[in-house]
Design a protein around this motif. Structure first.
Motif, PDB file in Angstrom:
ATOM      1  N   VAL A 175      -2.828  -4.559   7.088  1.00 15.06           N
ATOM      2  CA  VAL A 175      -3.014  -5.868   7.714  1.00 15.06           C
ATOM      3  C   VAL A 175      -1.664  -6.553   7.908  1.00 15.06           C
ATOM      4  CG1 VAL A 175      -3.879  -8.205   7.304  1.00 15.06           C
ATOM      5  CG2 VAL A 175      -5.400  -6.256   7.032  1.00 15.06           C
ATOM      6  N   ASP A 176      -0.785  -6.476   6.913  1.00 16.42           N
ATOM      7  CA  ASP A 176       0.539  -7.091   7.041  1.00 16.42           C
ATOM      8  C   ASP A 176       1.302  -6.508   8.225  1.00 16.42           C
ATOM      9  OD1 ASP A 176       0.249  -8.839   4.968  1.00 16.42           O
ATOM     10  OD2 ASP A 176       1.338  -7.631   3.489  1.00 16.42           O
ATOM     11  N   GLN A 177       1.254  -5.201   8.377  1.00 14.29           N
ATOM     12  CA  GLN A 177       1.972  -4.556   9.475  1.00 14.29           C
ATOM     13  C   GLN A 177       1.363  -4.927  10.832  1.00 14.29           C
ATOM     14  OE1 GLN A 177       1.461  -0.580   7.992  1.00 14.29           O
ATOM     15  NE2 GLN A 177       3.469  -0.545   6.975  1.00 14.29           N
ATOM     16  N   ALA A 178       0.042  -5.016  10.883  1.00 18.87           N
ATOM     17  CA  ALA A 178      -0.613  -5.407  12.132  1.00 18.87           C
ATOM     18  C   ALA A 178      -0.290  -6.851  12.488  1.00 18.87           C
ATOM     19  CB  ALA A 178      -2.122  -5.217  12.005  1.00 18.87           C
ATOM     20  N   LEU A 179      -0.307  -7.735  11.498  1.00 15.12           N
ATOM     21  CA  LEU A 179       0.013  -9.133  11.758  1.00 15.12           C
ATOM     22  C   LEU A 179       1.451  -9.307  12.216  1.00 15.12           C
ATOM     23  CD1 LEU A 179      -1.798 -11.033   8.849  1.00 15.12           C
ATOM     24  CD2 LEU A 179      -2.569 -10.655  11.195  1.00 15.12           C
ATOM     25  N   GLN A 180       2.342  -8.463  11.728  1.00 12.28           N
ATOM     26  CA  GLN A 180       3.733  -8.539  12.167  1.00 12.28           C
ATOM     27  C   GLN A 180       3.859  -8.216  13.650  1.00 12.28           C
ATOM     28  OE1 GLN A 180       6.347  -9.635  10.110  1.00 12.28           O
ATOM     29  NE2 GLN A 180       7.271  -9.808  12.150  1.00 12.28           N
ATOM     30  N   ARG A 181       3.076  -7.243  14.108  1.00 13.21           N
ATOM     31  CA  ARG A 181       3.081  -6.919  15.539  1.00 13.21           C
ATOM     32  C   ARG A 181       2.564  -8.097  16.362  1.00 13.21           C
ATOM     33  NH1 ARG A 181       2.125  -0.797  17.347  1.00 13.21           N
ATOM     34  NH2 ARG A 181       3.472   0.224  15.815  1.00 13.21           N
ATOM     35  N   ILE A 182       1.536  -8.742  15.872  1.00 18.44           N
ATOM     36  CA  ILE A 182       0.981  -9.895  16.587  1.00 18.44           C
ATOM     37  C   ILE A 182       1.994 -11.038  16.607  1.00 18.44           C
ATOM     38  CG2 ILE A 182      -0.837 -11.645  16.535  1.00 18.44           C
ATOM     39  CD1 ILE A 182      -2.673  -9.490  15.316  1.00 18.44           C
ATOM     40  N   ALA A 183       2.668 -11.266  15.490  1.00 18.12           N
ATOM     41  CA  ALA A 183       3.655 -12.345  15.421  1.00 18.12           C
ATOM     42  C   ALA A 183       4.829 -12.084  16.348  1.00 18.12           C
ATOM     43  CB  ALA A 183       4.143 -12.505  13.979  1.00 18.12           C
ATOM     44  N   GLY A 196       0.126   1.063  -4.072  1.00 16.10           N
ATOM     45  CA  GLY A 196       0.269   0.405  -5.372  1.00 16.10           C
ATOM     46  C   GLY A 196       1.698  -0.047  -5.633  1.00 16.10           C
ATOM     47  N   LEU A 197       2.670   0.698  -5.088  1.00 14.52           N
ATOM     48  CA  LEU A 197       4.076   0.365  -5.310  1.00 14.52           C
ATOM     49  C   LEU A 197       4.593  -0.678  -4.326  1.00 14.52           C
ATOM     50  CD1 LEU A 197       5.529   3.940  -5.944  1.00 14.52           C
ATOM     51  CD2 LEU A 197       5.164   2.145  -7.648  1.00 14.52           C
ATOM     52  N   PHE A 198       4.191  -0.566  -3.074  1.00 12.00           N
ATOM     53  CA  PHE A 198       4.808  -1.384  -2.030  1.00 12.00           C
ATOM     54  C   PHE A 198       3.841  -2.337  -1.328  1.00 12.00           C
ATOM     55  CE2 PHE A 198       7.059   2.683  -2.320  1.00 12.00           C
ATOM     56  CZ  PHE A 198       8.327   2.236  -2.662  1.00 12.00           C
ATOM     57  N   GLY A 199       2.548  -2.216  -1.593  1.00 12.28           N
ATOM     58  CA  GLY A 199       1.580  -3.110  -0.974  1.00 12.28           C
ATOM     59  C   GLY A 199       1.507  -2.944   0.531  1.00 12.28           C
ATOM     60  N   GLY A 200       1.107  -4.007   1.200  1.00 10.90           N
ATOM     61  CA  GLY A 200       0.902  -3.937   2.635  1.00 10.90           C
ATOM     62  C   GLY A 200       2.173  -3.841   3.453  1.00 10.90           C
ATOM     63  N   LYS A 201       3.330  -4.075   2.859  1.00  9.51           N
ATOM     64  CA  LYS A 201       4.590  -3.960   3.597  1.00  9.51           C
ATOM     65  C   LYS A 201       4.931  -2.516   3.920  1.00  9.51           C
ATOM     66  CE  LYS A 201       5.256  -8.373   3.438  1.00  9.51           C
ATOM     67  NZ  LYS A 201       5.071  -9.194   4.665  1.00  9.51           N
ATOM     68  N   SER A 240      -0.536  -5.827  26.903  1.00  4.44           N
ATOM     69  CA  SER A 240      -1.230  -4.967  25.943  1.00  4.44           C
ATOM     70  C   SER A 240      -0.665  -5.178  24.543  1.00  4.44           C
ATOM     71  CB  SER A 240      -1.088  -3.493  26.331  1.00  4.44           C
ATOM     72  OG  SER A 240      -1.705  -3.241  27.571  1.00  4.44           O
ATOM     73  N   LEU A 241      -1.543  -5.170  23.572  1.00  3.51           N
ATOM     74  CA  LEU A 241      -1.155  -5.209  22.163  1.00  3.51           C
ATOM     75  C   LEU A 241      -1.910  -4.098  21.451  1.00  3.51           C
ATOM     76  CD1 LEU A 241       0.203  -6.584  19.710  1.00  3.51           C
ATOM     77  CD2 LEU A 241      -1.865  -7.977  19.491  1.00  3.51           C
ATOM     78  N   THR A 242      -1.167  -3.147  20.903  1.00  2.00           N
ATOM     79  CA  THR A 242      -1.789  -1.985  20.260  1.00  2.00           C
ATOM     80  C   THR A 242      -1.636  -2.068  18.748  1.00  2.00           C
ATOM     81  OG1 THR A 242      -1.353  -0.576  22.174  1.00  2.00           O
ATOM     82  CG2 THR A 242      -1.781   0.527  20.071  1.00  2.00           C
ATOM     83  N   ILE A 243      -2.759  -1.935  18.049  1.00  2.00           N
ATOM     84  CA  ILE A 243      -2.777  -1.838  16.590  1.00  2.00           C
ATOM     85  C   ILE A 243      -3.206  -0.411  16.254  1.00  2.00           C
ATOM     86  CG2 ILE A 243      -3.705  -2.760  14.447  1.00  2.00           C
ATOM     87  CD1 ILE A 243      -2.081  -4.788  16.080  1.00  2.00           C
ATOM     88  N   PRO A 244      -2.267   0.473  15.902  1.00  7.70           N
ATOM     89  CA  PRO A 244      -2.625   1.869  15.634  1.00  7.70           C
ATOM     90  C   PRO A 244      -3.429   2.024  14.351  1.00  7.70           C
ATOM     91  CG  PRO A 244      -0.254   1.591  16.022  1.00  7.70           C
ATOM     92  CD  PRO A 244      -0.829   0.235  15.792  1.00  7.70           C
ATOM     93  N   GLU A 245      -4.131   3.147  14.271  1.00  2.00           N
ATOM     94  CA  GLU A 245      -4.847   3.478  13.049  1.00  2.00           C
ATOM     95  C   GLU A 245      -3.859   3.624  11.894  1.00  2.00           C
ATOM     96  OE1 GLU A 245      -5.122   5.005  15.876  1.00  2.00           O
ATOM     97  OE2 GLU A 245      -7.234   5.162  16.478  1.00  2.00           O
ATOM     98  N   GLY A 246      -4.265   3.133  10.733  1.00  2.00           N
ATOM     99  CA  GLY A 246      -3.469   3.344   9.526  1.00  2.00           C
ATOM    100  C   GLY A 246      -2.479   2.249   9.210  1.00  2.00           C
ATOM    101  N   LEU A 247      -2.290   1.267  10.106  1.00  3.80           N
ATOM    102  CA  LEU A 247      -1.431   0.140   9.748  1.00  3.80           C
ATOM    103  C   LEU A 247      -2.136  -0.730   8.719  1.00  3.80           C
ATOM    104  CD1 LEU A 247       0.164  -1.256  13.026  1.00  3.80           C
ATOM    105  CD2 LEU A 247       1.081   0.445  11.453  1.00  3.80           C
TER     106      LEU A 247
END
Length: 420
Positions: A168-176, A285-290, A159-166
């Protein structure tokens, strides 16, 4: 001495000698007489063809007996419990033949004899029926059990879960970081907000690109579906603005019972030309997708920082979404609550209180500040009791929704610093 004077040749009796009696010496009398010679072999029995056929028949019978014994004991070994006391997972890669599978099973200690497994699979007609995948081999599984499992294709599922509100960068990190996936990450990052929030089921060896492609396709399908069922006269120019606002609603609240009302506040503000003043847009705006570090609050100075996403300083919506919105947030924006609310502020219990006027909102903010002050005082007392020297507040305090002058600035959320 002849005891049969009649000379009838009965058994055990010497027949009468009709010829002349020849005297014998003592040594000749004691010498044993020659027995009756065996009958002469027929010509047929001396034939080379007959000899060869007898050999062939004997050889065939031996082979049949040997094959029967091998079949019996092979069948016993094929169906009896296997050697593995603990079981294990076993990976069959695509295009792997029965011989390679059998050899790997034997090396792993899951079967006792690769030859028996290979011959058993072929005897059951499953030589090309074994499927690629990762399988859970149970303890003491027989060769036949393993054959049936590999034939069924019932692989171990991950299973790979991508929760609501992540983002794209955070979701891709889970996939990686998912070790059961294979392949490199794509060189091109999908646009913000374009990944579905879902739990994907996959077998070992699935590629990371496949996961990303599916999430992108699922999100596009969902967004199109919900957009088609939107309420009329929404103050949104296009489907891109729809996803952007849904991402803000997603980050503002995780409570299902107030999403549509939070969406209504922002839509009402857009309709009136008011700034959205949403705290999560400051963070993006301050931290972007990270994403914002967990120990870093929003300071008063952050509220007025000029970024393309800070809805305290820009009019309208940010240029892109700030996260991946889920179905509930999309549904909330497409069909918001019917309300005149223009403000909301945290209530201190994980939810929000809403207001249609600034005066009402200021009262709600005052109650929230009082709650914050009480919590801060209690924390300070606890710290003083622990070490006697509570830390002094920084000059740039964490924001609480006020403009720092004693009066409220009338923002939508009014609880800057609480959003993550």
């Amino acid at each position: 001495m002849n005891t049969n004077p009649s000379g009838n040749g009965e058994f055990g009796q010497r027949p009468a000698n009709t010829g002349p009696i020849v005297p014998k010496t003592a040594s000749e009398a004691l010498r044993p007489e020659a027995g009756t010679p065996p009958p002469k072999r027929s010509r047929a029995s001396r034939s080379q063809v007959v000899v060869f056929m007898n050999f062939v028949i004997s050889l065939v019978m031996l082979m049949v007996l040997t094959a029967g014994a091998a079949l019996y004991f092979g069948k016993q070994e094929f169906t009896e419990p296997g050697p593995s006391a603990n079981g294990d997972t076993f990976l069959v890669k695509p295009n792997t033949g029965v011989q390679d599978i059998a050899d790997q099973l034997e090396r792993r200690g899951l079967i006792s004899d690769a030859r028996v497994f290979r011959l058993g699979v072929r005897a059951f007609g499953n030589d090309s029926a074994l499927k690629a995948g990762e399988y859970e081999i149970k303890p003491r599984a027989s060769m036949r059990d393993i054959m049936e499992l590999l034939k069924s294709g019932k692989s171990v599922m991950y299973s790979l879960t991508i929760p609501e509100g992540l983002t794209v960068d955070q979701a891709l990190q889970r996939i990686a970081d998912e070790p059961a996936l294979s392949g490199d990450m794509p060189a091109k990052v999908p646009p913000e907000g374009s990944l579905a929030t879902d739990t994907l089921r996959f077998t070992r060896g699935a590629t990371r690109q496949q996961m990303i492609d599916k999430l992108v396709a699922d999100q596009k399908k969902l967004v199109d579906e919900v957009w088609q069922r939107r309420a009329p006269d929404l103050p949104l120019a296009n489907i891109e603005d729809f996803v952007t606002l849904a991402s803000i609603v997603e980050k503002e609240t995780g409570r299902g019972d107030e999403r549509s009302r939070v969406a209504a506040v922002f839509l009402n503000r857009l309709a009136k030309g008011m700034r959205l003043q949403s705290d999560p847009t400051i963070i993006y705006g301050l931290f972007g997708g990270k994403g914002k570090p967990a120990d870093r609050p929003i300071y008063q100075s952050d509220i007025q920082k000029q970024t393309p996403y800070n809805t305290y300083v820009i009019n309208g919506l940010p240029p892109t979404p700030i996260a991946n919105p889920g179905r509930a947030a999309l549904e909330a924006v497409a069909n918001p609550s019917k309300t005149d609310d223009l403000y909301f502020v945290a209530d201190g219990t994980g939810g929000h209180v809403f207001a249609a006027t600034l005066d009402e909102h200021n009262e709600n903010v005052a109650r929230y500040r009082a709650l914050q002050k009480k919590q801060a005082d209690d924390a300070a007392k606890a710290a003083a009791g622990a070490n006697g020297t509570p830390e002094k507040p920084a000059a740039d305090k964490p924001a609480d929704g006020s403009d720092g002058t004693g009066g409220d600035n009338g923002d939508a959320g009014g609880d800057a610093g609480d959003a993550q």
